[in-house]
Every structure is written in structure tokens, then in C-alpha cells.
Design a protein around this motif. Structure first.
Motif, PDB file in Angstrom:
ATOM      1  N   TYR A  66      15.543 -25.589   2.838  1.00  0.00           N
ATOM      2  CA  TYR A  66      16.162 -24.276   3.027  1.00  0.00           C
ATOM      3  C   TYR A  66      16.575 -23.676   1.685  1.00  0.00           C
ATOM      4  CZ  TYR A  66      19.811 -20.944   4.554  1.00  0.00           C
ATOM      5  OH  TYR A  66      20.587 -19.825   4.755  1.00  0.00           O
ATOM      6  N   TYR A  67      16.943 -24.554   0.741  1.00  0.00           N
ATOM      7  CA  TYR A  67      17.423 -24.085  -0.557  1.00  0.00           C
ATOM      8  C   TYR A  67      16.326 -24.009  -1.609  1.00  0.00           C
ATOM      9  CZ  TYR A  67      21.950 -24.926   1.580  1.00  0.00           C
ATOM     10  OH  TYR A  67      23.034 -24.895   2.421  1.00  0.00           O
ATOM     11  N   LEU A  68      15.068 -24.109  -1.193  1.00  0.00           N
ATOM     12  CA  LEU A  68      13.966 -24.045  -2.149  1.00  0.00           C
ATOM     13  C   LEU A  68      13.949 -22.746  -2.958  1.00  0.00           C
ATOM     14  CD1 LEU A  68      11.613 -25.659  -3.238  1.00  0.00           C
ATOM     15  CD2 LEU A  68      10.145 -24.644  -1.477  1.00  0.00           C
ATOM     16  N   PRO A  69      14.317 -21.584  -2.384  1.00  0.00           N
ATOM     17  CA  PRO A  69      14.371 -20.370  -3.221  1.00  0.00           C
ATOM     18  C   PRO A  69      15.286 -20.521  -4.427  1.00  0.00           C
ATOM     19  CG  PRO A  69      14.417 -19.766  -0.910  1.00  0.00           C
ATOM     20  CD  PRO A  69      14.542 -21.271  -0.960  1.00  0.00           C
ATOM     21  N   TRP A  70      16.431 -21.204  -4.253  1.00  0.00           N
ATOM     22  CA  TRP A  70      17.306 -21.449  -5.403  1.00  0.00           C
ATOM     23  C   TRP A  70      16.632 -22.391  -6.400  1.00  0.00           C
ATOM     24  CZ3 TRP A  70      22.650 -22.890  -2.765  1.00  0.00           C
ATOM     25  CH2 TRP A  70      23.182 -21.745  -2.149  1.00  0.00           C
ATOM     26  N   GLU A  71      16.002 -23.441  -5.880  1.00  0.00           N
ATOM     27  CA  GLU A  71      15.369 -24.431  -6.753  1.00  0.00           C
ATOM     28  C   GLU A  71      14.243 -23.813  -7.573  1.00  0.00           C
ATOM     29  OE1 GLU A  71      16.352 -27.327  -7.420  1.00  0.00           O
ATOM     30  OE2 GLU A  71      17.557 -28.090  -5.764  1.00  0.00           O
ATOM     31  N   LEU A  72      13.468 -22.944  -6.954  1.00  0.00           N
ATOM     32  CA  LEU A  72      12.372 -22.305  -7.678  1.00  0.00           C
ATOM     33  C   LEU A  72      12.893 -21.486  -8.854  1.00  0.00           C
ATOM     34  CD1 LEU A  72      10.201 -21.134  -4.640  1.00  0.00           C
ATOM     35  CD2 LEU A  72       9.593 -22.893  -6.306  1.00  0.00           C
ATOM     36  N   LEU A  73      14.007 -20.811  -8.638  1.00  0.00           N
ATOM     37  CA  LEU A  73      14.567 -19.989  -9.714  1.00  0.00           C
ATOM     38  C   LEU A  73      15.153 -20.850 -10.832  1.00  0.00           C
ATOM     39  CD1 LEU A  73      16.373 -17.120  -7.747  1.00  0.00           C
ATOM     40  CD2 LEU A  73      14.263 -16.981  -9.056  1.00  0.00           C
ATOM     41  N   ILE A  74      15.925 -21.871 -10.474  1.00  0.00           N
ATOM     42  CA  ILE A  74      16.598 -22.659 -11.505  1.00  0.00           C
ATOM     43  C   ILE A  74      15.604 -23.465 -12.327  1.00  0.00           C
ATOM     44  CG2 ILE A  74      17.055 -24.696 -10.057  1.00  0.00           C
ATOM     45  CD1 ILE A  74      19.401 -23.168 -12.706  1.00  0.00           C
ATOM     46  N   HIS A  75      14.515 -23.943 -11.703  1.00  0.00           N
ATOM     47  CA  HIS A  75      13.523 -24.711 -12.449  1.00  0.00           C
ATOM     48  C   HIS A  75      12.664 -23.837 -13.358  1.00  0.00           C
ATOM     49  CE1 HIS A  75      14.547 -28.097  -9.799  1.00  0.00           C
ATOM     50  NE2 HIS A  75      14.034 -28.851 -10.752  1.00  0.00           N
ATOM     51  N   ASN A  76      12.720 -22.548 -13.151  1.00  0.00           N
ATOM     52  CA  ASN A  76      11.955 -21.618 -13.992  1.00  0.00           C
ATOM     53  C   ASN A  76      12.872 -20.674 -14.762  1.00  0.00           C
ATOM     54  OD1 ASN A  76       8.870 -21.899 -13.282  1.00  0.00           O
ATOM     55  ND2 ASN A  76       9.985 -22.117 -11.362  1.00  0.00           N
ATOM     56  N   LEU A  77      14.139 -21.030 -14.862  1.00  0.00           N
ATOM     57  CA  LEU A  77      15.118 -20.142 -15.478  1.00  0.00           C
ATOM     58  C   LEU A  77      14.754 -19.722 -16.898  1.00  0.00           C
ATOM     59  CD1 LEU A  77      17.822 -18.681 -15.247  1.00  0.00           C
ATOM     60  CD2 LEU A  77      18.957 -20.798 -15.972  1.00  0.00           C
ATOM     61  N   PRO A  78      14.377 -20.619 -17.802  1.00  0.00           N
ATOM     62  CA  PRO A  78      14.051 -20.170 -19.165  1.00  0.00           C
ATOM     63  C   PRO A  78      12.927 -19.138 -19.203  1.00  0.00           C
ATOM     64  CG  PRO A  78      14.359 -22.542 -19.131  1.00  0.00           C
ATOM     65  CD  PRO A  78      14.325 -22.092 -17.700  1.00  0.00           C
ATOM     66  N   LEU A  79      11.873 -19.353 -18.405  1.00  0.00           N
ATOM     67  CA  LEU A  79      10.762 -18.411 -18.386  1.00  0.00           C
ATOM     68  C   LEU A  79      11.182 -17.064 -17.806  1.00  0.00           C
ATOM     69  CD1 LEU A  79       7.783 -17.731 -18.780  1.00  0.00           C
ATOM     70  CD2 LEU A  79       7.327 -18.760 -16.538  1.00  0.00           C
ATOM     71  N   LEU A  80      11.962 -17.095 -16.740  1.00  0.00           N
ATOM     72  CA  LEU A  80      12.410 -15.850 -16.114  1.00  0.00           C
ATOM     73  C   LEU A  80      13.315 -15.050 -17.046  1.00  0.00           C
ATOM     74  CD1 LEU A  80      13.144 -17.182 -12.519  1.00  0.00           C
ATOM     75  CD2 LEU A  80      11.273 -15.670 -13.201  1.00  0.00           C
ATOM     76  N   LEU A  81      14.132 -15.742 -17.824  1.00  0.00           N
ATOM     77  CA  LEU A  81      14.974 -15.045 -18.792  1.00  0.00           C
ATOM     78  C   LEU A  81      14.139 -14.490 -19.942  1.00  0.00           C
ATOM     79  CD1 LEU A  81      18.047 -17.452 -18.913  1.00  0.00           C
ATOM     80  CD2 LEU A  81      18.051 -15.096 -18.099  1.00  0.00           C
ATOM     81  N   LYS A  82      13.196 -15.283 -20.398  1.00  0.00           N
ATOM     82  CA  LYS A  82      12.350 -14.853 -21.523  1.00  0.00           C
ATOM     83  C   LYS A  82      11.527 -13.632 -21.174  1.00  0.00           C
ATOM     84  CE  LYS A  82       8.970 -16.667 -24.839  1.00  0.00           C
ATOM     85  NZ  LYS A  82       8.173 -17.861 -25.247  1.00  0.00           N
ATOM     86  N   THR A  83      11.073 -13.542 -19.918  1.00  0.00           N
ATOM     87  CA  THR A  83      10.223 -12.427 -19.484  1.00  0.00           C
ATOM     88  C   THR A  83      11.013 -11.327 -18.786  1.00  0.00           C
ATOM     89  OG1 THR A  83       9.740 -13.601 -17.411  1.00  0.00           O
ATOM     90  CG2 THR A  83       8.213 -13.918 -19.254  1.00  0.00           C
TER      91      THR A  83
END
Length: 461
Positions: A66-83
């Protein structure tokens, strides 16, 4: 949802199976078994053989998909911030409920995730974001209340519950790894993990000093002297680990890339948050908050050193403290060291309060007893205080190299944040603020001086 995710449901499931096999049995508590200190009492306050760190490495994934949406974001946090995609991705999230969080490690993990995401949301754009959307605000506030922590990136989120170890020895810096960072740099990993290793290295001092505080009621000099020598050794070990910060953490990378994400919302008007941040709960509801950012000042370990040794701190941290040798002004509120306990996990905070109620070793040392054994206690106490003073001096040198000196250079940060705001004070070190919101250099210097003053054992006539 972000489509470049590096994890999927299958990987998530396999990892959880592996984690379950790894943690079939709990690690022993060897340092506690060597002590008469009440093991159950320490466990009650969340103290393990790793000190204020958990007995087991923190969860790397929440078990419920159920919490996979959070996990997807946190595991890709550096890339999401960079872009510059993080805010867009977060704005598209649904509000997830906390009902599926079952255990304390799961609540802790959820806190870490939302603390990093909220912090990235606030500081991850060209301007600071004053409003945190409901998809983060609603669960983050609930989880924070559960863990008795404020909704911000505390030391617990960035350090205590944000690591893994390949050796099982949490004091082995070379085998530690951060679960999550903002920048994805080795510098940030090293910055967080140095503190984790320090926490674990000094964990053995906690039961020893608890025994010593109890032993003063029975005048058991051997236990007290032994504990003070162990404490001094622990502090010296911690100091050596602190100096390893220079090995893999570049000051420019820290100041311009890492430090901005650690800032809170208190005293941050110049960084774009004159009113703090607004936790939007939807339908026009919400609350403004001004909170201190993540800081090693939130380490329960360092405060334990102070409390057990009887070091008295007076600075509120918001203004320039009194000059060394002068009398402090009448306190208008709690000291920074007292206030910052609200940023510690609830059980750890109550443990410090419990130790404080027991009375410090200094009270025993200050008693007028003209005996050789009491003199040995005084000598051992002085050595322990000297070690803590030296630790704080080394911390000031580290802050000078990583914050003071870089702040005198023209900021290369493109975003409005703590680094760019600090650069406005180039050449005016007294105005620089730490991520915890304190007047940085004066506060650290006063804390060091107050520690040194505790070694003055002259008995008033």
C-alpha cells in the motif's frame, strides 16, 4: 507516478523475505549483561546495546505494498530533486492512511520517508515552498504524534533510523551505509554515517554511567571511577570518529549541496520562510509551524554526557550568548539544550529526564572529602570533562571548515536556501545560523566553555 523508479513490487517482495530471514533472532545485549543496571529499564526507554540506535538495522522497505508510492519516491529522491520533478510527483500523490503501519520499526520508517519527502518538497525548488500538501501533511502529522516527534527532518530521521550495516557492527564506519540521501553523493552518506558510528561507539557508556550515578548513593568509589574512565575513553573514541568526517566529505559539497536540505523553518525568513511552513490538511484547514532543522544537537547521546557529568548549559541558541567569564542573562525561556529534547524520540527524551532526576556525578565529586579515593574520583571526573571539552573544540573546528569558511565565499547555490542565505553574511560569522536555528559559532563556543567550566571543582567557602 514517476516512471523511472528503480524498484518494483517483485524486488520489494524479495527484499522483505531476505530481511525476515536476517532477523529471525535478536542480537544479544552483552554490554548490559555485564552491568547491574536494570536492562528492562533501559529497554523501556528505547536504549539498546547500540545506545540510542535501534538494536537492529532499520527497515529498508515498508512491508505493505500500500505504501509503495512513498517507497518509489524516497528511493528516487536524489534524481527527482536533480531534475526538479519532486514537487510535481508529490502533488499527484493520494493521501495514504497510516492504518497499515503495524510495528514500531514500520512507524519509524514511515517517519523517515515523509521527513525526507517533506524536506525535499520545501527546499527542492528555485524558491522555498511554504505550503506542504495534504498528501504529506496528513500522514506526517499523524506519524509524528505517534512517535512523539515534530514533523521535520530530525536527527532521528536522518541518522538514528536511516542506515544499514554489512557487518552488524554499527560502530564500524566503513561498513555503514545511509538508506536515503537528498543528493546521492558519497559526501552525504559519510556525513550521516559518521554520526551513526559515533552513537554506536559510545553506547556502552550509557549503562556504565547509570551504574555510577546509582553507586554514588552507596559511596561505591570503584564503580564510579571505572565508569568515568570508560566514559572518557568513549568520548575520545567518538572524537576520533568525528575527525574522520574529513576523509570523504568535501566542505564545498556539504555547504552548497547537502546543508540546504537540513534546514528547518524557524529563523528562516532570509531563506524564504518568514512564517515557517503551513501543513495543509485540506478543505481550508491546516497549521503554521516554525521548527528547527536537523542537527547533531538533537543527539540524546551528547546530552547524556552533559547530564551525567553535570554540565550546565544556559544559552537559548537564538541570540549571541554571554561572553566567556561573564554572567549569563536571566533566562527568558528554556535553554536550547532543553528545548531541543522535543526533537528527540519520546522515550529517549524521558530517559534523559530520568537520568537528570537521579542527579549527576558532579554532585558527588563536589563533596568535601579529604581521602585518596575521593581524589581519584575527582581526577577521573576532570579527565572525562576535559575529553568532552576537547570533543566540542574539535566540533567547532569542523564547523569552521564546513560552514564558516565556505560561507565567506560566493554561494554557488542556485536555489534560495540556507546556504544562499548564509552567504549574505559573508565576513560576519556571528550572524550565521545552524540548521537547528541557533546563532552558530557563538552557541558552539559557549557550549564548549560551559563544558570546560564543569571541571572547576573548587568548593565555595
Amino acid at each position: 507516478m514517476f516512471h523511472g523508479a528503480s524498484i518494483d513490487r517483485k524486488q520489494h517482495s524479495l527484499h522483505l523475505q531476505s530481511r525476515t530471514q536476517e532477523h529471525v533472532s535478536s542480537r544479544p545485549w552483552p554490554s548490559f549483561h555485564d552491568s547491574t543496571c536494570d536492562i528492562d529499564l533501559l529497554r523501556k526507554y528505547g536504549i539498546s546495546d547500540n545506545g540510542f540506535l535501534p538494536a537492529e538495522a532499520p527497515l529498508q522497505f515498508l512491508p505493505d505494498e500500500y505504501y509503495l508510492p512513498w517507497e518509489l519516491l524516497i528511493h528516487n529522491l536524489p534524481l527527482l530533486l536533480k531534475t526538479d520533478q519532486l514537487r510535481t510527483e508529490i502533488d499527484s500523490l493520494d493521501v495514504l492512511q497510516t492504518d497499515n503501519l503495524r510495528s514500531e520499526p514500520e512507524w519509524r520508517r514511515a517517519y523517515v520517508i515523509l521527513a525526507f519527502l517533506a524536506q525535499g518538497y520545501v527546499w527542492g525548488g528555485t524558491e522555498a515552498a511554504e505550503v506542504i500538501p495534504p498528501c504529506l501533511s496528513i500522514p506526517f502529522l499523524e506519524i509524528s504524534r505517534k512517535l512523539e516527534l515534530p514533523p521535520v527532518l530530525t536527527y532521528a530521521a536522518s541518522n538514528l533510523w536511516n542506515f544499514t550495516s554489512t557487518s552488524g557492527d554499527f560502530s564500524d564506519l566503513d561498513t555503514l551505509k545511509t538508506l536515503h540521501t537528498f543528493t546521492g553523493t558519497q559526501d552525504e552518506v559519510w556525513f550521516f554515517m559518521v554520526s551513526v558510528a559515533m552513537e554506536a561507539k559510545a553506547g556502552c557508556a550509557i549503562p556504565a554511567m547509570c551504574r555510577a550515578i546509582e553507586a554514588k548513593h552507596n559511596n561505591d568509589y570503584d564503580i564510579i571511577e571505572d565508569a568515568l574512565h570508560k566514559l572518557r575513553q568513549c568520548i575520545e573514541d567518538v572524537s576520533r570518529l568525528l575527525e574522520r568526517m574529513y576523509e570523504k566529505n568535501d566542505p564545498s559539497v556539504f555547504f552548497n549541496q547537502i546543508r540546504p536540505y537540513l534546514a528547518g523553518s524557524k529563523n528562516m525568513a532570509e531563506a524564504g520562510l518568514p512564517n515557517g511552513v503551513f501543513f495543509d490538511l485540506g478543505d481550508g484547514n491546516g497549521e503554521w509551524t516554525q521548527l528547527r532543522g536537523g542537527s547533531n544537537g538533537q543527539s540524546s547521546l551528547i546530552q547524556f554526557f552533559d547530564i551525567s557529568l553535570g554540565v550546565n548549559h544556559t544559552s537559548e541558541g537564538n541570540n549571541t550568548p554571554h561572553s566567556p567569564g561573564s554572567s549569563p542573562k536571566a533566562a527568558t525561556g528554556p535553554s536550547f539544550h532543553e528545548e531541543v529534547r522535543d526533537y528527540m524520540p519520546g522515550r529517549h527524551r524521558r530517559f534523559l529526564e530520568h537520568v537528570q532526576e537521579m542527579g549527576s556525578i558532579r554532585e558527588f565529586v563536589m563533596q568535601s572529602r579529604d581521602t585518596a579515593e575521593h581524589q581519584r574520583i575527582r581526577d577521573a571526573y576532570s579527565l572525562a570533562v576535559d575529553a568532552l571539552t576537547d570533543f566540542r573544540s574539535k566540533h567547532i573546528k569542523l564547523v569552521t571548515r564546513y560552514i564558516i569558511l565556505p560561507s565567506r565565499q560566493k554561494s554557488v547555490a542556485k536555489k534560495q536556501n540556507l546556504a544562499s542565505a548564509s552567504s549574505k553574511h559573508s565576513g560576519c560569522d556571528q550572524k550565521l545560523r545552524g540548521t537547528g536555528g541557533t546563532a552558530l559559532l557563538p552557541f558552539l563556543q559557549q557550549s564548549r566553555d560551559e563544558t570546560s567550566e564543569a571541571a572547576d571543582l573548587s568548593i565555595p567557602s
